[in-house]
Design an enzyme around this catalytic site. Structure first.
Site, mmCIF file in Angstrom:
data_model
loop_
_atom_site.group_PDB
_atom_site.id
_atom_site.type_symbol
_atom_site.label_atom_id
_atom_site.label_comp_id
_atom_site.label_asym_id
_atom_site.label_seq_id
_atom_site.Cartn_x
_atom_site.Cartn_y
_atom_site.Cartn_z
ATOM 1 N N ASN A 9 0.872 -1.182 0.000
ATOM 2 C CA ASN A 9 0.000 0.000 0.000
ATOM 3 C C ASN A 9 0.903 1.224 0.000
ATOM 4 O OD1 ASN A 9 -1.816 2.024 0.558
ATOM 5 N ND2 ASN A 9 -2.303 1.312 2.636
ATOM 6 N N LYS A 11 -0.011 4.216 -0.219
ATOM 7 C CA LYS A 11 -0.688 5.367 0.398
ATOM 8 C C LYS A 11 -0.509 6.612 -0.498
ATOM 9 C CE LYS A 11 -0.104 3.142 4.821
ATOM 10 N NZ LYS A 11 -0.006 3.261 6.254
ATOM 11 N N GLU A 95 -6.769 4.647 7.973
ATOM 12 C CA GLU A 95 -6.548 6.055 7.622
ATOM 13 C C GLU A 95 -7.772 6.633 6.905
ATOM 14 O OE1 GLU A 95 -2.757 5.434 5.706
ATOM 15 O OE2 GLU A 95 -1.899 4.946 7.663
ATOM 16 N N GLY A 169 2.828 2.160 10.757
ATOM 17 C CA GLY A 169 3.822 3.217 10.596
ATOM 18 C C GLY A 169 4.566 3.582 11.861
ATOM 19 N N SER A 209 3.704 -2.222 10.274
ATOM 20 C CA SER A 209 5.144 -2.292 10.530
ATOM 21 C C SER A 209 5.775 -3.630 10.140
ATOM 22 C CB SER A 209 5.463 -1.950 11.986
ATOM 23 O OG SER A 209 5.078 -0.608 12.270
HETATM 24 P P1 PGA Z 1 3.066 0.216 7.553
HETATM 25 O O1 PGA Z 1 1.572 0.436 7.019
HETATM 26 O O2 PGA Z 1 3.577 -1.064 6.950
HETATM 27 O O3 PGA Z 1 3.815 1.433 7.060
HETATM 28 O O4 PGA Z 1 2.994 0.145 9.042
HETATM 29 C C1 PGA Z 1 0.700 -0.657 6.860
HETATM 30 C C2 PGA Z 1 -0.627 -0.192 6.325
HETATM 31 O O5 PGA Z 1 -1.126 0.845 6.761
HETATM 32 O O6 PGA Z 1 -1.213 -0.844 5.423
#
Ligand code: PGA
Length: 249
Positions: A9, A11, A95, A169, A209
């Protein structure tokens, strides 16, 4: 059985330059024993689909509108994602739930629209830190699944991603026991609602993460069929070892 899935993803990250990461990923994985998905920002989708064409990598969207078309400035329909080359769409990411006030009901209607258009819906659920500390995790996950996943789903159109909000994150990851508890619970809930045949085919991803350094242990947890990866999916050098870990899980 269930084909494993490594989903990235991006984002709101990436412009045309970032497609070099996608081409590196595609070149590194001309074929794979797991499904590989990258969900770039919508403006990159059709170019990303062209770059990934012929490789083991597929592309997907990060959201869609529940309606097929109409006066919804700034929104994107499921059919538009399909037209741009998407095979999947992430829905109900925390989100989106936080920034855009998306409710379980919203996620449900979007999921209906996505699957009707022929997309695989990756429905996200996950508890906040307060909910985790209050011992509400399974109640929250159960309610989100009940509310966000439409009736009549088939296993080939549904993926569920468990993403604890506090792990996204942040570099914080639940213990393997905590991940396993939620994933086993999700499988049980799916079985109770959709029956064994459907539930056993739905892929359950862990997200939050995930990195090359923790992927192998996470993929060894029962009922973890892959990952939804944010930050570590932006660079092929980070995402490739995660894919490799999933292939050898
Ligand atoms: P991250 O995000 O791997 O940066 O923690 C995961 C996600 O929100 O899909």
């Amino acid at each position: 059985m269930r084909r494993k899935l490594a989903a990235g993803n991006w984002k709101m990250n990436g412009t045309g330059d970032s497609l070099s990461e996608l081409s590196a990923l595609a070149e590194g994985h001309p074929s794979a024993s797991v499904d590989i998905l990258i969900c770039p920002p919508a403006p990159l989708l059709s170019r990303a689909a062209a770059v990934a064409s012929g490789s083991a990598v597929t592309v997907g969207g990060q959201d869609c509108h529940a309606a097929a078309s109409g006066a919804h400035t700034g929104d994107i329909s499921a059919a538009m994602l399909v037209d741009a080359g998407a095979g999947s769409v992430i829905l109900g990411h925390s989100e989106r739930r936080q920034d855009h006030g998306e409710s379980d009901g919203d996620v449900r209607t979007k999921t209906e629209a996505a699957t009707a258009a022929g997309l695989i819906a990756i429905v996200c659920v996950g508890e906040s830190l307060d909910q985790r500390e209050d011992g509400q995790t399974l109640d929250v996950i159960g309610a989100q699944m009940e509310g966000s996943v439409p009736d009549g789903m088939t296993a080939d159109r549904l993926v569920i991603a468990y993403e604890p909000i506090w792990a996204i994150g942040t570099g914080k990851v639940p213990t393997l026991e905590q991940i396993g508890e939620v994933h086993d619970f999700m499988r049980e809930r799916l079985t109770a609602r959709f029956g064994e045949a459907t539930a056993s085919g739905v892929r359950l991803l862990y997200g939050g993460s995930v990195k090359p350094s923790n992927a192998t242990e996470i993929f060894a947890v029962s009922n973890v069929d892959g990952a939804l990866v944010g930050g570590a999916s932006l660079k092929a050098a980070d995402f490739s070892p995660i894919i490799a870990a999933l292939e050898s899980a």
